[in-house]
Design a protein around this motif. Structure first.
Motif, PDB file in Angstrom:
ATOM      1  N   ASP A  79      -2.373  52.380   5.256  1.00 57.54           N
ATOM      2  CA  ASP A  79      -1.568  53.607   5.213  1.00 57.54           C
ATOM      3  C   ASP A  79      -2.222  54.796   5.906  1.00 57.54           C
ATOM      4  N   TRP A  91      -7.594  50.301   5.391  1.00 57.31           N
ATOM      5  CA  TRP A  91      -6.522  50.920   4.612  1.00 57.31           C
ATOM      6  C   TRP A  91      -5.332  51.136   5.531  1.00 57.31           C
ATOM      7  N   ASN A 101       6.678  54.326   6.533  1.00 55.94           N
ATOM      8  CA  ASN A 101       6.346  52.913   6.714  1.00 55.94           C
ATOM      9  C   ASN A 101       7.460  52.266   7.516  1.00 55.94           C
ATOM     10  N   GLU A 133       6.845  58.131   1.899  1.00 60.10           N
ATOM     11  CA  GLU A 133       5.800  57.865   2.882  1.00 60.10           C
ATOM     12  C   GLU A 133       6.420  57.202   4.093  1.00 60.10           C
ATOM     13  N   GLY A 171      -6.556  51.591  10.626  1.00 64.24           N
ATOM     14  CA  GLY A 171      -5.946  50.883   9.507  1.00 64.24           C
ATOM     15  C   GLY A 171      -6.597  49.576   9.123  1.00 64.24           C
ATOM     16  N   GLN A 209      13.471  53.385  -0.898  1.00 60.75           N
ATOM     17  CA  GLN A 209      12.498  53.743   0.129  1.00 60.75           C
ATOM     18  C   GLN A 209      12.694  55.173   0.620  1.00 60.75           C
ATOM     19  N   TYR A 239      -0.271  56.440   8.750  1.00 61.97           N
ATOM     20  CA  TYR A 239       0.885  57.234   8.353  1.00 61.97           C
ATOM     21  C   TYR A 239       0.450  58.609   7.840  1.00 61.97           C
ATOM     22  N   ILE A 240      -0.642  58.637   7.083  1.00 59.67           N
ATOM     23  CA  ILE A 240      -1.154  59.912   6.568  1.00 59.67           C
ATOM     24  C   ILE A 240      -1.585  60.813   7.716  1.00 59.67           C
ATOM     25  N   LYS A 280       9.680  54.183  -6.759  1.00 61.57           N
ATOM     26  CA  LYS A 280       9.762  53.202  -5.668  1.00 61.57           C
ATOM     27  C   LYS A 280      10.964  52.277  -5.811  1.00 61.57           C
TER      28      LYS A 280
END
Length: 377
Positions: free
Chosen positions: A310, A308, A116, A114, A305, A98, A313-314, A95
């Motif tokens: 994220d 959670w 974001n 990921e 969301g 990005q 995005y998943i 990390k």
């Protein structure tokens, strides 16, 4: 009109409706404020760390990424150059960055860990850069004498505000999405009130429904009067809820508070329509239908969301159709499109999709009620 105001009074006397639509979101918003308030202050937006892996010479892209600024003195990207993909992959896993861009002579490839706000910003910038280069190449072929003027316009200070691909939406706090999801949940709690509306016009589910089925008033008029009365109350409650978030919790929604309020109203419309459909279309006892209603708005809120962040995005990577039809996700994505990029077009697409779903659910409910007959009352 008399029945409209009667229905308004009935809702205002319903403690459960007021609790779940107003009191619970206000309490949960207070929890979010304590959890994320200080974190949001610590994570002010700064340049996005992005890696560069150069396979073939393309100094133009690297130079632009190093020089582009969000505002004077604040670079958009913190560019870190790597000799190979393996080093960039390690930095991505740690990390440290990005995402990283594999730069080729006439093309490039973006790799992110990921999706974001920051990886979306990199992707948007690269798309804009590619469009500009394509435009320059086409003009060079057809009107080479205009190439100088075009480049000057594209890369002058006036235009390379690149329409400030930067976060035009003013809201740089990534934790604001939890407040968006909370507003979405408050809207979808209207499912339970919509179910009460459905029970009130069914003779086999409530004594009131039996009386109303023998009344001379058309069923269509009864359904729409109940629906508009509850929508009226929910619009007021969503306005008050947003007011608490802004004026008491000091939650900054930028200059988009009015559009967020409009989204909450549309979300309430869809929540009421979903509740009406569950009540009139599904078979079973009231307890069973109530359980389905709770499962609907809680599942929708989770996928949007609330618990959670994220998850959206998943789902976008693995099953994007859910994000296109889930009411809570549509509400959250509409708000985020304003907050991150100031994208009014995407906001409208999400809201119109949400409205279309609500209208379809309400239309099916009305058709089902019109076809319902009772052997005796």
């Amino acid at each position: 009109m008399q029945h409209f105001w009667y229905r308004v009074k009935v809702i205002l006397r319903s403690r459960s409706a007021i609790f779940w639509a107003m009191v619970f979101p206000v309490f949960l918003g207070l929890v979010f404020k304590f959890m994320f308030g200080n974190i949001g202050q610590l994570e002010k937006f700064s340049e996005v760390p992005v890696g560069i892996v150069t396979e073939e010479e393309n100094n133009e892209l690297v130079t632009v990424m190093k020089e582009i600024e969000i505002e004077e003195g604040l670079p958009m990207f913190e560019v870190k150059e790597y000799e190979g993909k393996q080093d960039a992959e390690e930095a991505l896993e740690d990390k440290t960055i990005q995402g990283y861009v594999v730069v080729k002579k006439s093309d490039f490839e973006l790799v992110v860990r990921e999706m974001n706000e920051y990886s979306s910003l990199i992707k948007t910038f690269l798309n804009q850069y590619k469009q500009n280069i394509t435009l320059i190449e086409e003009v060079a072929k057809e009107n080479p004498q205009e190439i100088g003027n075009l480049i000057e316009k594209l890369f002058s200070e006036e235009s390379v505000e690149l329409k400030e691909i930067p976060l035009k939406g003013q809201d740089k706090d990534p934790y604001t999405q939890y407040f968006y999801a909370l507003i979405a949940m408050a809207c979808l709690v209207a499912t339970m009130v919509g179910m009460d509306n459905g029970y009130a016009v069914q003779a086999d589910l409530s004594p009131l429904g039996a009386r109303r089925n023998v009344a001379p008033t058309q069923k269509m008029k009864q359904v729409m009067t109940d629906f508009l009365a509850t929508l009226f109350i929910y619009c007021i409650m969503m306005t008050l809820l947003l007011g608490v978030f802004i004026f008491i919790y000091k939650q900054d929604f930028g200059s988009n508070a009015g559009l967020i309020l409009l989204g909450a109203w549309v979300g309430s419309f869809t929540g009421l329509a979903a509740g009406t459909l569950i009540a009139v279309a599904l078979k079973g006892s009231r307890a069973k239908k109530d359980g389905i209603g709770v499962a609907f708005f809680m599942t929708s809120s989770f996928l949007g969301g609330l618990q959670w962040g994220d998850i959206t995005y998943i789902l976008e990577q693995n099953c994007p159709i859910i994000n296109r039809i889930n009411p809570a996700t549509l509400i959250v994505n509409a708000f985020k499109s304003l907050a991150v990029f100031g994208d009014y077009q995407q906001y409208a697409v999400n809201l119109l999709s949400l409205l279309a779903i609500g209208m379809l659910l309400l239309f099916i409910s009305i058709l089902k009620l019109r076809r319902t007959k009772y052997a005796s009352l």
